[in-house]
Design a protein around this motif. Structure first.
Motif, PDB file in Angstrom:
ATOM      1  N   MET A   9      93.902  69.568  11.072  1.00 40.96           N
ATOM      2  CA  MET A   9      94.841  69.855  11.175  1.00 40.96           C
ATOM      3  C   MET A   9      94.496  71.668   9.992  1.00 40.96           C
ATOM      4  N   ASN A  10      93.745  71.344   9.211  1.00 39.70           N
ATOM      5  CA  ASN A  10      92.832  73.099   8.930  1.00 39.70           C
ATOM      6  C   ASN A  10      93.280  74.080  10.248  1.00 39.70           C
ATOM      7  N   ASP A  11      92.562  73.689  11.048  1.00 38.06           N
ATOM      8  CA  ASP A  11      92.355  74.490  12.179  1.00 38.06           C
ATOM      9  C   ASP A  11      93.593  75.194  12.580  1.00 38.06           C
ATOM     10  N   VAL A  12      94.265  74.492  12.441  1.00 38.04           N
ATOM     11  CA  VAL A  12      95.615  74.496  13.068  1.00 38.04           C
ATOM     12  C   VAL A  12      96.418  75.282  12.085  1.00 38.04           C
ATOM     13  N   TYR A  13      97.022  75.189  10.791  1.00 40.37           N
ATOM     14  CA  TYR A  13      97.359  75.687   9.722  1.00 40.37           C
ATOM     15  C   TYR A  13      96.955  77.147   9.667  1.00 40.37           C
ATOM     16  N   ASP A  14      95.508  77.501  10.230  1.00 34.26           N
ATOM     17  CA  ASP A  14      94.550  78.789  10.141  1.00 34.26           C
ATOM     18  C   ASP A  14      95.398  79.376  11.382  1.00 34.26           C
ATOM     19  N   TYR A  15      95.430  79.176  12.603  1.00 31.91           N
ATOM     20  CA  TYR A  15      96.154  79.428  14.032  1.00 31.91           C
ATOM     21  C   TYR A  15      97.350  79.940  13.410  1.00 31.91           C
ATOM     22  N   ILE A  16      98.327  79.072  13.363  1.00 32.20           N
ATOM     23  CA  ILE A  16      99.527  79.433  12.982  1.00 32.20           C
ATOM     24  C   ILE A  16      99.338  80.766  11.989  1.00 32.20           C
ATOM     25  N   HIS A  17      99.494  80.688  11.067  1.00 27.71           N
ATOM     26  CA  HIS A  17      98.923  82.211   9.846  1.00 27.71           C
ATOM     27  C   HIS A  17      98.045  82.925  10.727  1.00 27.71           C
ATOM     28  N   HIS A  18      97.473  83.502  11.435  1.00 28.48           N
ATOM     29  CA  HIS A  18      96.853  84.150  12.195  1.00 28.48           C
ATOM     30  C   HIS A  18      97.888  84.931  12.928  1.00 28.48           C
ATOM     31  N   ILE A  19      98.706  83.820  14.174  1.00 28.64           N
ATOM     32  CA  ILE A  19      99.657  84.031  15.127  1.00 28.64           C
ATOM     33  C   ILE A  19     100.784  84.774  14.029  1.00 28.64           C
ATOM     34  N   LYS A  20     101.241  83.743  13.320  1.00 28.32           N
ATOM     35  CA  LYS A  20     102.111  84.257  13.103  1.00 28.32           C
ATOM     36  C   LYS A  20     101.677  85.835  12.157  1.00 28.32           C
ATOM     37  N   THR A  21     100.420  86.289  11.377  1.00 26.61           N
ATOM     38  CA  THR A  21     100.374  87.641  11.236  1.00 26.61           C
ATOM     39  C   THR A  21     100.250  88.622  12.190  1.00 26.61           C
ATOM     40  N   TYR A  22      99.991  88.310  12.924  1.00 30.84           N
ATOM     41  CA  TYR A  22      99.772  88.641  14.616  1.00 30.84           C
ATOM     42  C   TYR A  22     101.316  89.405  14.951  1.00 30.84           C
ATOM     43  N   ILE A  23     102.253  88.645  14.966  1.00 34.48           N
ATOM     44  CA  ILE A  23     103.507  88.955  15.505  1.00 34.48           C
ATOM     45  C   ILE A  23     104.667  89.600  14.456  1.00 34.48           C
ATOM     46  N   ASP A  24     103.734  89.213  13.040  1.00 32.55           N
ATOM     47  CA  ASP A  24     104.612  90.236  11.944  1.00 32.55           C
ATOM     48  C   ASP A  24     104.322  92.019  11.680  1.00 32.55           C
ATOM     49  N   ASN A  25     102.951  92.086  12.721  1.00 34.23           N
ATOM     50  CA  ASN A  25     102.629  93.292  12.167  1.00 34.23           C
ATOM     51  C   ASN A  25     102.574  94.158  13.799  1.00 34.23           C
ATOM     52  N   GLU A  26     102.654  93.041  15.300  1.00 31.94           N
ATOM     53  CA  GLU A  26     103.466  93.564  16.035  1.00 31.94           C
ATOM     54  C   GLU A  26     105.354  93.662  16.071  1.00 31.94           C
ATOM     55  N   TRP A  27     105.698  93.205  15.091  1.00 30.57           N
ATOM     56  CA  TRP A  27     107.050  93.892  15.161  1.00 30.57           C
ATOM     57  C   TRP A  27     107.134  95.130  14.152  1.00 30.57           C
ATOM     58  N   ILE A  28     106.380  94.817  13.108  1.00 32.38           N
ATOM     59  CA  ILE A  28     106.215  96.445  12.569  1.00 32.38           C
ATOM     60  C   ILE A  28     106.190  97.699  13.353  1.00 32.38           C
ATOM     61  N   ILE A  29     105.110  97.396  14.246  1.00 36.51           N
ATOM     62  CA  ILE A  29     104.838  98.373  15.320  1.00 36.51           C
ATOM     63  C   ILE A  29     107.067  98.972  16.166  1.00 36.51           C
ATOM     64  N   TYR A  30     106.895  97.318  16.979  1.00 37.28           N
ATOM     65  CA  TYR A  30     108.410  97.884  17.112  1.00 37.28           C
ATOM     66  C   TYR A  30     108.895  98.346  16.675  1.00 37.28           C
ATOM     67  N   GLU A  31     109.340  97.912  15.775  1.00 39.18           N
ATOM     68  CA  GLU A  31     110.999  98.150  14.566  1.00 39.18           C
ATOM     69  C   GLU A  31     110.639  99.993  14.968  1.00 39.18           C
ATOM     70  N   SER A  32     109.313 100.402  14.091  1.00 41.37           N
ATOM     71  CA  SER A  32     108.761 102.137  13.750  1.00 41.37           C
ATOM     72  C   SER A  32     109.019 102.781  14.615  1.00 41.37           C
ATOM     73  N   LYS A  33     109.273 102.300  16.440  1.00 43.03           N
ATOM     74  CA  LYS A  33     109.663 102.811  17.473  1.00 43.03           C
ATOM     75  C   LYS A  33     111.034 103.058  17.646  1.00 43.03           C
ATOM     76  N   PHE A  34     112.151 102.459  17.282  1.00 44.27           N
ATOM     77  CA  PHE A  34     113.725 101.946  16.682  1.00 44.27           C
ATOM     78  C   PHE A  34     114.465 103.518  17.999  1.00 44.27           C
ATOM     79  N   THR A  35     114.027 104.378  17.299  1.00 45.05           N
ATOM     80  CA  THR A  35     114.530 104.931  17.932  1.00 45.05           C
ATOM     81  C   THR A  35     114.431 105.500  19.813  1.00 45.05           C
TER      82      THR A  35
END
Length: 101
Positions: free
Chosen positions: A8-34
């Motif tokens: 379960m700790n491994d699962v929570y770590d994976y979820i955290h890493h995936i969420k962080t990755y998606i959040d960072n990718e979304w920031i990059i995506y939003e920065s190109k809104f024009t």
């Protein structure tokens, strides 16, 4: 029991890493809104409104209205909550999205 807790700790770590990755990718995506087209704007709107009830929003109609009005990323600075309501967003979504623009 220890094996379960470890897994379960491994699962929570994976979820955290995936969420962080998606959040960072979304920031990059939003920065190109024009560079966004109307489908990109609709995708962004769906993401930003995923915490509220949007069941009464006709996303196809919204996309068509963005396209019909020639609204793309370079023109988003002209869009406000009133415009979003006219395009087909419910009041709650229009206010939420308007605050993001």
């Amino acid at each position: 029991r220890h094996l379960y807790e470890s897994a379960m700790n491994d699962v929570y770590d994976y979820i955290h890493h995936i969420k962080t990755y998606i959040d960072n990718e979304w920031i990059i995506y939003e920065s190109k809104f024009t560079e966004w087209n109307c489908m990109d704007i609709v995708s962004w709107a769906k993401y930003k409104t995923n915490s509220i009830d949007t069941s009464n929003i006709d996303w196809t109609s919204v996309s068509n209205r963005f396209e019909l009005n020639g609204i793309n990323g370079s023109l988003l600075y002209l869009v406000d909550s009133t415009t979003l309501t006219e395009i087909g967003f419910n009041d709650e979504a229009a206010v939420l999205l308007g605050s993001e623009l």
